[in-house]
Design a protein around this motif. Structure first.
Motif, short mmCIF file in Angstrom:
data_model
loop_
_atom_site.label_atom_id
_atom_site.label_comp_id
_atom_site.label_asym_id
_atom_site.label_seq_id
_atom_site.Cartn_x
_atom_site.Cartn_y
_atom_site.Cartn_z
N VAL A 126 0.83 -1.21 0.00
CA VAL A 126 0.00 0.00 0.00
C VAL A 126 0.86 1.25 0.00
CG1 VAL A 126 -1.88 -1.22 1.16
CG2 VAL A 126 -0.22 0.05 2.52
N SER A 127 0.32 2.34 -0.57
CA SER A 127 1.12 3.54 -0.78
C SER A 127 0.27 4.79 -0.65
CB SER A 127 1.71 3.48 -2.20
OG SER A 127 2.29 4.71 -2.60
N TYR A 128 0.96 5.94 -0.58
CA TYR A 128 0.29 7.21 -0.81
C TYR A 128 -0.23 7.21 -2.26
CZ TYR A 128 2.58 9.34 3.33
OH TYR A 128 3.00 9.65 4.60
N VAL A 139 -4.21 -12.57 0.07
CA VAL A 139 -3.34 -11.57 0.67
C VAL A 139 -3.12 -11.95 2.13
CG1 VAL A 139 -3.07 -9.13 1.28
CG2 VAL A 139 -4.16 -9.76 -0.89
N SER A 140 -1.85 -12.10 2.52
CA SER A 140 -1.53 -12.56 3.87
C SER A 140 -0.98 -11.46 4.77
CB SER A 140 -0.49 -13.69 3.81
OG SER A 140 -0.98 -14.80 3.08
N TYR A 141 -0.47 -10.40 4.16
CA TYR A 141 0.15 -9.34 4.96
C TYR A 141 0.09 -8.01 4.22
CZ TYR A 141 4.29 -9.93 1.96
OH TYR A 141 5.15 -10.00 0.89
N VAL A 142 0.54 -6.95 4.89
CA VAL A 142 0.58 -5.61 4.31
C VAL A 142 1.95 -5.02 4.54
CG1 VAL A 142 -0.37 -3.26 4.42
CG2 VAL A 142 -1.90 -5.24 4.70
N LYS A 143 2.55 -4.48 3.48
CA LYS A 143 3.81 -3.75 3.61
C LYS A 143 3.64 -2.37 2.98
CE LYS A 143 8.63 -3.45 2.20
NZ LYS A 143 9.78 -4.08 1.50
N PRO A 144 3.65 -1.30 3.75
CA PRO A 144 3.59 0.04 3.17
C PRO A 144 4.79 0.28 2.26
CG PRO A 144 3.04 0.12 5.48
CD PRO A 144 3.59 -1.26 5.23
N GLN A 155 -6.68 -3.10 10.18
CA GLN A 155 -7.62 -3.78 11.05
C GLN A 155 -9.06 -3.68 10.53
OE1 GLN A 155 -6.42 -1.86 14.76
NE2 GLN A 155 -5.45 -3.76 15.44
N ALA A 156 -9.39 -2.55 9.90
CA ALA A 156 -10.73 -2.39 9.34
C ALA A 156 -10.93 -3.30 8.13
CB ALA A 156 -10.97 -0.94 8.94
N ALA A 157 -9.87 -3.47 7.32
CA ALA A 157 -9.98 -4.29 6.13
C ALA A 157 -9.95 -5.78 6.45
CB ALA A 157 -8.84 -3.95 5.15
N ASP A 158 -8.99 -6.17 7.29
CA ASP A 158 -8.83 -7.58 7.64
C ASP A 158 -7.85 -7.70 8.80
OD1 ASP A 158 -8.33 -10.29 7.84
OD2 ASP A 158 -8.10 -10.62 5.69
N ALA A 182 -8.90 5.23 4.82
CA ALA A 182 -9.70 4.77 3.69
C ALA A 182 -8.82 4.30 2.53
CB ALA A 182 -10.63 5.89 3.22
N ASP A 183 -7.70 5.00 2.30
CA ASP A 183 -6.79 4.60 1.22
C ASP A 183 -6.23 3.21 1.47
OD1 ASP A 183 -7.14 7.00 -0.09
OD2 ASP A 183 -5.20 7.85 0.51
N VAL A 184 -5.88 2.92 2.72
CA VAL A 184 -5.34 1.60 3.06
C VAL A 184 -6.40 0.52 2.88
CG1 VAL A 184 -4.42 0.18 4.95
CG2 VAL A 184 -3.56 2.51 4.59
N VAL A 185 -7.60 0.78 3.37
CA VAL A 185 -8.70 -0.18 3.22
C VAL A 185 -8.97 -0.45 1.74
CG1 VAL A 185 -11.16 -0.58 3.60
CG2 VAL A 185 -9.77 0.45 5.42
N TYR A 186 -9.01 0.62 0.96
CA TYR A 186 -9.30 0.52 -0.48
C TYR A 186 -8.27 -0.35 -1.20
CZ TYR A 186 -10.34 2.31 -5.21
OH TYR A 186 -10.67 2.44 -6.54
#
Length: 264
Positions: A64-66, A106-111, A134-137, A86-90
């Protein structure tokens, strides 16, 4: 036996413009940080990368990014909390849908980029990214810079965290990354990179830019997929780790499907 994950940033092409060699990197890494369209990546290209990751049994993370395609996500932004959450959830939601279509998850998130660097120390934006995950998953794991305040912040909020080190970046004596604006910040010699990361995997330490030794507690190592010589660096690193008795294993499940056949 020591165990470590090897990750790379993939899916960053756009239409006719290629970025890195995803196919070659997927034959070497255990986890793929896949662009979500905000800094790079178009839907068809992202889907192809996810399909290739699924075929290889490589775990997938949302990179995820700006919202910064022009700057490749490397320009710092003072984004309002509501927008950043919202950007992260999207982005997570979009990648999850494409991953399902590709037969993986998708198992993880790396900004990515500037967001990654900002939240390593910016508690407000860090909390926003955590809230978005946390809101997304809430079952997703956050990949964060080893030794950064974000690691404890996220764990304090109940989020699983994996700390990572960068194979091709120099470190300060305090354990921070040397700024890309400084000489020697980016390493290009595959042999040197492999030697440094083997020591990290075995001993939890590496040599800082001034020659001193710094402790870095990391469970994953990143090789930037868009760096010159990225494939050569990843290949040398994987070989050194395996020959040095370090097992390469994703920290998160690659999919809900049966494991893929062993790689050649």
């Amino acid at each position: 036996m020591s165990v470590i994950d090897l990750n790379s940033d993939l899916g960053e092409g756009y239409g006719a413009w290629a970025m890195g060699d995803d196919a070659a990197m997927l034959a070497l890494v255990t986890s793929a940080n896949v662009a979500c369209g905000f800094h790079a990546g178009d839907p068809a290209g992202i889907l192809r990368t996810l399909q290739a990751a699924a075929e290889r049994g490589v775990a997938v993370g949302a990179h995820v990014s700006y919202p910064d395609r022009v700057g490749f996500g490397r320009r710092d932004m003072d984004v309002a909390s509501a927008d950043l959450v919202a950007d992260v959830v999207y982005q997570i939601g979009a990648l999850q849908a494409l991953a399902r279509a590709a037969g993986t998850r998708v198992s993880y998130v790396k900004p990515h980029g500037a967001l990654y660097n900002r939240i390593a120390a910016d508690a407000r934006q860090g909390r926003d990214v955590i809230a978005g995950i946390q809101a997304a998953d809430p079952s997703l794991t956050l990949m964060a810079l080893a030794g950064s305040p974000l690691v404890d912040l996220a764990r304090g909020q109940g989020l699983a965290v994996v700390a990572e080190a960068f194979a091709d970046r120099a470190y300060t004596p305090a354990g921070a990354l040397v700024s890309r604006r400084e000489p020697g910040a980016v390493l290009h010699d595959p042999g040197r990179v492999a030697e440094r990361m083997l020591r990290l995997a075995r001993e939890g330490v590496l040599e800082a830019i001034d020659g001193t030794t710094v402790r870095v507690e990391a469970q994953s190592i990143c090789v930037h997929g868009d760096s010159p010589g990225a494939v050569e660096i990843a290949r040398a690193l994987r070989r050194a780790l395996e020959e040095g008795g370090v097992a390469l294993r994703a920290f998160a499940p690659a999919s809900d499907a049966p494991p893929a056949a062993p790689r050649a």
